[in-house]
Write a protein that holds these residues in place. Sequence first.
Motif, PDB file in Angstrom:
ATOM      1  N   UNK A 198     -13.139  73.639 -18.873  1.00 37.25           N
ATOM      2  CA  UNK A 198     -12.519  73.731 -20.193  1.00 37.25           C
ATOM      3  C   UNK A 198     -12.856  75.078 -20.822  1.00 37.25           C
ATOM      4  N   UNK A 199     -11.895  75.595 -21.617  1.00 39.43           N
ATOM      5  CA  UNK A 199     -12.082  76.852 -22.328  1.00 39.43           C
ATOM      6  C   UNK A 199     -12.257  76.561 -23.811  1.00 39.43           C
ATOM      7  N   UNK A 200     -13.288  77.178 -24.392  1.00 41.66           N
ATOM      8  CA  UNK A 200     -13.556  76.993 -25.807  1.00 41.66           C
ATOM      9  C   UNK A 200     -12.573  77.831 -26.621  1.00 41.66           C
ATOM     10  N   UNK A 201     -11.865  77.166 -27.547  1.00 43.69           N
ATOM     11  CA  UNK A 201     -10.948  77.877 -28.436  1.00 43.69           C
ATOM     12  C   UNK A 201     -11.654  78.317 -29.708  1.00 43.69           C
ATOM     13  N   UNK A 202     -12.364  77.400 -30.341  1.00 45.35           N
ATOM     14  CA  UNK A 202     -13.080  77.729 -31.571  1.00 45.35           C
ATOM     15  C   UNK A 202     -14.154  76.673 -31.801  1.00 45.35           C
ATOM     16  N   UNK A 203     -15.220  77.080 -32.511  1.00 44.65           N
ATOM     17  CA  UNK A 203     -16.309  76.173 -32.829  1.00 44.65           C
ATOM     18  C   UNK A 203     -16.755  76.462 -34.261  1.00 44.65           C
ATOM     19  N   UNK A 204     -17.080  75.373 -34.973  1.00 48.84           N
ATOM     20  CA  UNK A 204     -17.574  75.490 -36.341  1.00 48.84           C
ATOM     21  C   UNK A 204     -19.047  75.089 -36.357  1.00 48.84           C
ATOM     22  N   UNK A 260      -6.013  84.494 -32.875  1.00 43.69           N
ATOM     23  CA  UNK A 260      -6.493  84.056 -34.186  1.00 43.69           C
ATOM     24  C   UNK A 260      -6.481  85.217 -35.176  1.00 43.69           C
ATOM     25  N   UNK A 261      -6.827  86.427 -34.693  1.00 49.10           N
ATOM     26  CA  UNK A 261      -6.779  87.584 -35.581  1.00 49.10           C
ATOM     27  C   UNK A 261      -5.341  87.885 -36.026  1.00 49.10           C
ATOM     28  N   UNK A 262      -4.388  87.625 -35.140  1.00 47.39           N
ATOM     29  CA  UNK A 262      -2.988  87.891 -35.473  1.00 47.39           C
ATOM     30  C   UNK A 262      -2.341  86.755 -36.255  1.00 47.39           C
ATOM     31  N   UNK A 263      -3.076  85.693 -36.507  1.00 44.89           N
ATOM     32  CA  UNK A 263      -2.549  84.581 -37.286  1.00 44.89           C
ATOM     33  C   UNK A 263      -1.765  83.568 -36.498  1.00 44.89           C
TER      34      UNK A 263
END
Length: 898
Positions: free
Chosen positions: A480-486, A502-505
């Motif tokens: 699995x590839x991590x997309x985002x973590x909080x 994510x930087x490009x929105x």
Amino acid sequence: MCQSSSQRSCLKGYHDRPQGPAQRPEICALGAGNATLCRGRVVRVPAGSLVRVVGTELVIPCNVSDYDGPSEQNFDWSFSASGSSFVELASTWEVGFPAPQYRERLQRGDILLRRTANDAVELHIKNVQHSDQGHYKCSTPSTDATVQGNYEDTVQVKVLPDALRVAASPQPAPGPSLREGEPFELWCAASSTSPLHTHLALQWEVRRGPARRSILSLTHEGRFRPGPGYEQRYRGGDIRLDTVGSDGYRLAVSRALSSDQGSYRCIVSEWIGEQGNWQEIQEKAVDVATVVIQPTVLRAAVARNVSVAEGKDLGLACNITTDRTDDVRPEVTWSFSRMPDSTLPGSRVLARLDRDSLVHGSPHVALSHTDARSYHLLVRDVSKENVGYYFCHVALWTPGYNRSWHKVAEAVSAPAAVTVTWLEPDYQVYLNASKVPEFSDDLTELECRIMDVKNPEASVRFTVSWYYRVNRRNDDVVASELLAVMNGDWTVKYGERSKQRAREGDFIFSKEHPDTFNFRIQRTTEEDRGNYYCVVSAWTKQRNSSWVKSKDVFSKPINIFWALEDSVLVVKARQPKPFFAAGNTFEMTCKVSSKNIKSPRYSVLITAEKPVGDLSSPNETKYIISLDQDSVVKLENWTDASRVDGVVLEKVQEDEFRYRMYQTQVSDAGLYRCVVTAWSPVRGSLWREAATSLSNPIEIDFQTSGPIFNASVHSDTPSVIRGDLIKLFCIITVEGAALDPDDMAFDVSWFAVHSFGLDKAPVLLSSLDRKGIVNTAQRDWKSSLSLERMSVLEFLLQVHGSEDQDFGNYYCSVTPWVKSPTGSWQKEAEIQSKPVFITVKMDVLNAFKYPLLIGVGLSTVIGLLSCLIGYCSSHWCCKKEVQETRRERRRLMSMEMD
């Protein structure tokens, strides 16, 4: 009697002489003219007088110096009580030499001679008696023709009565055992009634097993000297040596250490000063006492297993047990470790109470002295970080000399295992796709919701992590590839897959409700198809206001997929004019058609392949010119400087492109294709590659019957001497149709392979283009190159001042140019000649000419200088006459003395 002969020595040895004290060996060494060559000798014994005590051992050394006789020298010892009449005592070479009164002591070994070297011996007298006082003479047998030096030496020996008394003092000795840190004293009495003025030296020694250690000594000069390892204790005043009365010596130890255990001896030696030299005349020792150091009993105990709820206070008690009742001060230290061994790395100190009852701790840890032998540790508001093992370390200190402190015992308790219990929040996680894409660039939205929350606490917060996993039809395991973590502080970190988007929105991660997390893809692409799932983590707040993850719950994955037909891209190339001659314009059009590609834009690349018959580079693909999806033209590998504007690629229609090549040449023959790539817009000004296709080939084949060119290399100097000129001719021959010289031109390049074979890479030497411009490569050696055209078909390369590095294989490479009927120049295929090997030899005569001339010149100068020095020395330095005194010849005489 020695028989004289030139340059030899003779010896009538000890074994050939008759027995008897009156006979002596005759030793001589004669030179030319019977001149005596024996050197003088010197016999030495200790200077002054020797003093010994009755019952001790007497050792008198004797040695001979400046002696050139036999390798082993013999000695005679004699004794005289008054110093006038000597009697024979001992000899190293004659058995019957000693007087009768000494033979019995010699047989018992009380008197003996011990040789220490070929020219040295020692006289040993054990158990010295009063009758041994007197004068002792050491002499050596001599047969020298001329007496040179002394052949005997005398020393006086004084024998004193045994007047030294050593005893353990009747003062009370220490008990059978002491505690570490307690003081003790040892006494020793020593006195002497010698008729001469003597000095006493005393040393205290301890024995522990076979090892002996010197503690403290008082020298015969009245100086105190601590033994090895006792210097620090002596300087600190912990160990002292005091004199008590006229004959008392006291060893005082202010605080006993474990190393002080053992048997103590008092060693006394008596010294006398004779003519500025000190002599130790005797030594006595007495055992004083045996000191036993009892170890201090010290134990520390804590509870073995303790469990405490998270957020509560942890209390541990350290109970100390010891048998010391004197003035001792404890030092208590509480430490913590993740492992049940306090000596491992990672252990840290929580709190410490020093021997002055000062507490050193932290705001969350307290240490208190609750009882005479109990020390309490309090850890407030425990958490998972406090799970581990706790140790109580205790050290006992006693006051020492000069306000110093000494550690007498230390102990470490068994580890107290502490566990922390806490209430985990219980919850479920569900993932729902609120918006599913049907085509590329559609919106995708996922909701990760927390449900069925149980055991909530105010100090717990929830965060989310988003993961992606590509679809596989087989059973292969895909990571699995991590997309985002909080994190616990609400900060979001992006994975490598989603960082740019994510930087490009395009990727949006948000939390719209306390129990709901959202993930949105603004424009879903084909690469976004796959499985998505979320992980909700529970975080617990710690004492330092930090957050620690306590639990993870995974959702079930959701598959994002839509039907996708394969993209189809077809490219067809066409040549409007199927046949043309060299110098004409070549034109090719490419028509593009596509299916299942949304709003395509096309980029075109023109390639060329050499035909199979071209031996220079068959089947080599060359990129000529390209036009991207934004209609920007770029020259790729088109490097012909004279035809920079000779190729054009333009867009005729949205799906049609045209390529033109002006003033074609024979070298342009080959297969030409269009490589077309279809691009789909992603968002804004970004493009995604959808498909790539290759067109059918269009061939350029020139029908010509032009001339055939050949090249060869010739040299009249294939082998030269270093420094000579090397000449190489590149000769071009033409076969077939005859051409006017003005219609032919050549690019000529010379190459060299500096090896005996062709195994190394060729090196470019010089080149001459068809316009007569010469370019010569730079080289590291001194030889220079010149290249010139001798005629239309002949070119000369010259190497001036050749060197050893210029050997090797040389060949030329020729590119013909032929003028077409239209007046344009056409480049023909490149040809190469066969190599010719050039050798460079060394001129031996010239190589050694200058070194020989320099050597001869230096030899002549040095010879003349030597003659001048000898002449000056004979006239100014040697004017005195040397007279040799004739030595008197005398018969050999016996040196025996009554």
